[in-house]
Design a protein around this motif. Structure first.
Motif, short mmCIF file in Angstrom:
data_model
loop_
_atom_site.label_atom_id
_atom_site.label_comp_id
_atom_site.label_asym_id
_atom_site.label_seq_id
_atom_site.Cartn_x
_atom_site.Cartn_y
_atom_site.Cartn_z
N PHE A 47 0.80 -0.93 -0.13
CA PHE A 47 0.29 -0.56 -0.47
C PHE A 47 1.19 1.51 -0.26
O PHE A 47 2.32 0.89 -0.29
CB PHE A 47 -1.23 0.04 0.93
CG PHE A 47 -0.75 0.12 3.07
CD1 PHE A 47 -0.15 0.57 3.29
CD2 PHE A 47 0.19 -1.40 3.32
CE1 PHE A 47 0.34 1.11 4.62
CE2 PHE A 47 -0.04 -1.21 4.79
CZ PHE A 47 0.87 -0.19 5.26
N PHE A 48 0.17 2.11 -0.50
CA PHE A 48 1.21 4.01 -0.28
C PHE A 48 0.33 4.76 0.14
O PHE A 48 -1.06 4.97 -0.35
CB PHE A 48 1.06 4.43 -1.56
CG PHE A 48 1.29 5.01 -2.18
CD1 PHE A 48 3.27 5.32 -2.36
CD2 PHE A 48 0.82 6.67 -2.55
CE1 PHE A 48 3.07 6.71 -2.61
CE2 PHE A 48 1.78 7.68 -3.12
CZ PHE A 48 2.44 7.80 -2.52
N VAL A 49 0.85 5.13 1.06
CA VAL A 49 0.02 5.82 1.94
C VAL A 49 0.79 8.00 1.17
O VAL A 49 2.00 8.20 1.65
CB VAL A 49 0.97 6.58 3.70
CG1 VAL A 49 0.13 7.38 4.02
CG2 VAL A 49 0.07 4.59 4.07
N ARG A 50 -0.57 8.58 1.48
CA ARG A 50 0.41 10.35 0.88
C ARG A 50 -0.67 10.92 1.83
O ARG A 50 -1.39 11.15 2.23
CB ARG A 50 0.23 10.21 -0.56
CG ARG A 50 -0.96 10.11 -1.08
CD ARG A 50 -1.08 10.62 -2.79
NE ARG A 50 -2.95 10.16 -3.45
CZ ARG A 50 -3.57 11.19 -3.28
NH1 ARG A 50 -3.40 12.47 -2.43
NH2 ARG A 50 -4.94 10.71 -3.61
N VAL A 51 -0.33 12.65 1.84
CA VAL A 51 -0.85 13.31 2.27
C VAL A 51 -1.81 14.08 1.66
O VAL A 51 -2.07 13.50 0.09
CB VAL A 51 -0.11 14.18 3.06
CG1 VAL A 51 -0.49 15.59 2.91
CG2 VAL A 51 1.27 13.48 3.64
N SER A 52 -3.16 13.94 2.22
CA SER A 52 -4.21 14.36 0.73
C SER A 52 -4.54 15.63 1.26
O SER A 52 -5.90 16.03 0.65
CB SER A 52 -5.45 13.32 0.93
OG SER A 52 -6.13 13.33 1.71
N GLY A 53 -3.80 16.83 2.54
CA GLY A 53 -4.22 18.39 2.50
C GLY A 53 -3.90 18.46 3.71
O GLY A 53 -2.66 17.63 4.03
N LYS A 54 -4.19 20.29 4.50
CA LYS A 54 -3.73 20.58 5.34
C LYS A 54 -4.42 20.18 6.70
O LYS A 54 -5.42 19.61 6.41
CB LYS A 54 -3.60 21.93 5.61
CG LYS A 54 -2.71 22.30 4.02
CD LYS A 54 -3.09 23.96 4.41
CE LYS A 54 -1.91 24.38 3.48
NZ LYS A 54 -1.94 25.72 3.41
N PRO A 55 -3.45 19.95 7.94
CA PRO A 55 -4.30 19.76 8.78
C PRO A 55 -5.25 20.52 9.40
O PRO A 55 -5.05 21.36 9.59
CB PRO A 55 -2.96 19.59 10.06
CG PRO A 55 -1.75 19.53 9.38
CD PRO A 55 -2.07 20.02 8.24
N LYS A 56 -6.17 19.60 10.13
CA LYS A 56 -7.78 20.95 10.93
C LYS A 56 -7.22 20.89 11.83
O LYS A 56 -6.85 20.55 12.82
CB LYS A 56 -8.85 19.93 10.68
CG LYS A 56 -9.46 19.64 9.59
CD LYS A 56 -10.56 19.10 9.67
CE LYS A 56 -11.33 18.14 7.91
NZ LYS A 56 -11.48 19.35 7.21
N LEU A 57 -7.15 22.65 11.94
CA LEU A 57 -6.24 22.85 13.26
C LEU A 57 -7.45 23.02 14.66
O LEU A 57 -8.16 23.65 14.00
CB LEU A 57 -5.41 24.10 13.04
CG LEU A 57 -4.55 24.44 12.08
CD1 LEU A 57 -4.13 25.78 12.36
CD2 LEU A 57 -3.63 23.72 12.36
N SER A 58 -6.83 22.67 16.08
CA SER A 58 -8.13 22.45 17.02
C SER A 58 -8.52 24.01 16.77
O SER A 58 -7.30 25.43 16.69
CB SER A 58 -7.02 21.54 17.63
OG SER A 58 -5.93 23.22 18.09
N LEU A 59 -8.70 24.92 18.09
CA LEU A 59 -9.51 26.25 18.34
C LEU A 59 -8.15 26.73 18.87
O LEU A 59 -7.30 27.56 18.86
CB LEU A 59 -10.88 26.13 18.86
CG LEU A 59 -10.67 28.09 19.94
CD1 LEU A 59 -11.58 28.30 18.29
CD2 LEU A 59 -11.93 27.28 21.02
#
Length: 86
Positions: A47-59
């Motif tokens: 399998f291949f793992v790749r980033v799909s976006g930016k992290p969702k930031l907490s408040l």
């Protein structure tokens, strides 16, 4: 890929599924952090793992990034409304 980093890992049980721990050096080199969205794709041989976006930031993370100079010292740069007007 220049300066490729690799680490041998073992697939472990994680709840009802399986998991692989991403070590700190690999996470840092890949510029990923907790909350980073990824995509896991099945490819020939594994399998291949790749980033799909930016992290969702907490408040707390969003508030830490707040720059009062950029926003005129106020969270809302509009004129006063309601009971704020005397």
């Amino acid at each position: 890929m220049k300066g490729m980093i690799a680490a041998e890992q073992t697939v472990q049980e994680w709840g009802n599924g399986l998991g692989v721990r991403i070590t700190a050096p690999i996470a840092k080199a890949a510029h990923v952090a907790r909350g980073t969205p990824i995509v896991v794709e099945v490819v020939e041989g594994g399998f291949f793992v790749r980033v799909s976006g930016k992290p969702k930031l907490s408040l707390a993370q969003r508030l830490k990034q707040f720059d009062p100079q950029m926003h005129g010292g106020e969270v809302m740069a509009s004129s006063p409304v309601g009971k704020e007007i005397f």
